[in-house]
Enzyme design. Sequence first.
Site, mmCIF file in Angstrom:
data_model
loop_
_atom_site.group_PDB
_atom_site.id
_atom_site.type_symbol
_atom_site.label_atom_id
_atom_site.label_comp_id
_atom_site.label_asym_id
_atom_site.label_seq_id
_atom_site.Cartn_x
_atom_site.Cartn_y
_atom_site.Cartn_z
ATOM 1 N N ASN A 227 0.864 -1.195 0.000
ATOM 2 C CA ASN A 227 0.000 0.000 0.000
ATOM 3 C C ASN A 227 0.895 1.238 0.000
ATOM 4 O OD1 ASN A 227 -1.931 1.964 0.375
ATOM 5 N ND2 ASN A 227 -2.237 1.526 2.555
ATOM 6 N N TRP A 228 0.986 1.884 -1.152
ATOM 7 C CA TRP A 228 1.864 3.063 -1.257
ATOM 8 C C TRP A 228 1.260 4.297 -0.598
ATOM 9 C CZ3 TRP A 228 3.994 3.420 -6.983
ATOM 10 C CH2 TRP A 228 4.759 2.282 -7.265
ATOM 11 N N GLU B 75 -6.765 5.036 7.783
ATOM 12 C CA GLU B 75 -6.540 6.443 7.402
ATOM 13 C C GLU B 75 -7.773 7.018 6.720
ATOM 14 O OE1 GLU B 75 -2.917 5.742 5.247
ATOM 15 O OE2 GLU B 75 -1.881 5.300 7.123
ATOM 16 N N GLY C 167 2.206 2.557 10.600
ATOM 17 C CA GLY C 167 3.175 3.632 10.411
ATOM 18 C C GLY C 167 3.892 4.070 11.672
ATOM 19 N N SER D 178 3.201 -1.838 10.408
ATOM 20 C CA SER D 178 4.652 -1.811 10.645
ATOM 21 C C SER D 178 5.349 -3.135 10.303
ATOM 22 C CB SER D 178 4.953 -1.381 12.085
ATOM 23 O OG SER D 178 4.514 -0.047 12.289
ATOM 24 N N GLY E 61 2.751 -0.983 4.298
ATOM 25 C CA GLY E 61 2.714 0.423 3.905
ATOM 26 C C GLY E 61 4.112 0.973 3.700
ATOM 27 N N GLY E 62 4.660 1.600 4.731
ATOM 28 C CA GLY E 62 5.947 2.304 4.638
ATOM 29 C C GLY E 62 7.046 1.512 3.944
HETATM 30 C C1 PEP Z 1 -0.887 0.292 5.854
HETATM 31 O O1 PEP Z 1 -0.806 1.338 5.228
HETATM 32 O O2 PEP Z 1 -1.870 -0.440 5.720
HETATM 33 C C2 PEP Z 1 0.202 -0.078 6.757
HETATM 34 C C3 PEP Z 1 0.114 -1.216 7.387
HETATM 35 O O3 PEP Z 1 1.218 0.814 6.873
HETATM 36 P P1 PEP Z 1 2.635 0.532 7.610
HETATM 37 O O4 PEP Z 1 3.172 -0.767 7.049
HETATM 38 O O5 PEP Z 1 3.484 1.686 7.230
HETATM 39 O O6 PEP Z 1 2.373 0.411 9.059
#
Ligand code: PEP
Length: 228
Positions: free
Chosen positions: A8-9, A84, A155, A186, A207-208
């Site tokens: 997920n960008w 989000e 995040g 994360s 995500g990140g």
């Molecule tokens: C996400 O955006 O769904 C996510 C899990 O982000 P991150 O990996 O950055 O926690």
Amino acid sequence: MEKWVVANWKMSGSKNLLDEYKKTFQNPKKLIVCPPSVYLNETTEFILGAQNIYHHPKGAYTGEISALMLNDIGIKYCIVGHSERRQYFEETNDMVLAKAEVCLKSSITPIICVGETFEQYQAGKTIEILSQQLRECLPNEGNFWVAYEPVWAIGTGCTPTTTEISTAHTFLREKLPEITLLYGGSVNESNAGAIFAIANVDGALVGGASLDIDKIHLIYQIAMTIKN
Ligand code: PEP
């Protein structure tokens, strides 16, 4: 069995990052990349997915994108109900359900995000919250996926313990025996192995770390080596 990796960008990434993905991933079996929607019409060897969809099928909703349009360009997956979206765009469980339903009507698999806030986690209410979200966000039938994403882990660099993830996923598996279950929050190249090894975790929503080609490549390689 190999695990799914869903990248997920969010509102990050670029055409350049997409090119890096194209060079790095040739015919990956279990990778879904969800870039911002302007990049969804690209030709790639990996599966592309959307990050969001409008909850009405069509009409005068300037700026929105419908499930029919995603289907029109061959998109088969869409994240719905990301925390989000719930936090910044005030998406409710009703809206999440409506989004999941418009996806299913257009032959798109919704990846429905659920998960507790930090306050709810501290109060020991994880299963209660998941239970409520399952009741209110999930369609009665159809081929949807569920991503368990504790809001406080997204995040932040914090994750639940493997035991806590296992408890949540065991609960989800009991309720949803046939459904693909992802963990998100994360996930990185250091913790991916331990998370993928948890029973009833079919993959990760990342995500990140998905914005760094080396990190997501490593996470994907780890996902491909898991045996359980
Ligand atoms: C996400 O955006 O769904 C996510 C899990 O982000 P991150 O990996 O950055 O926690």
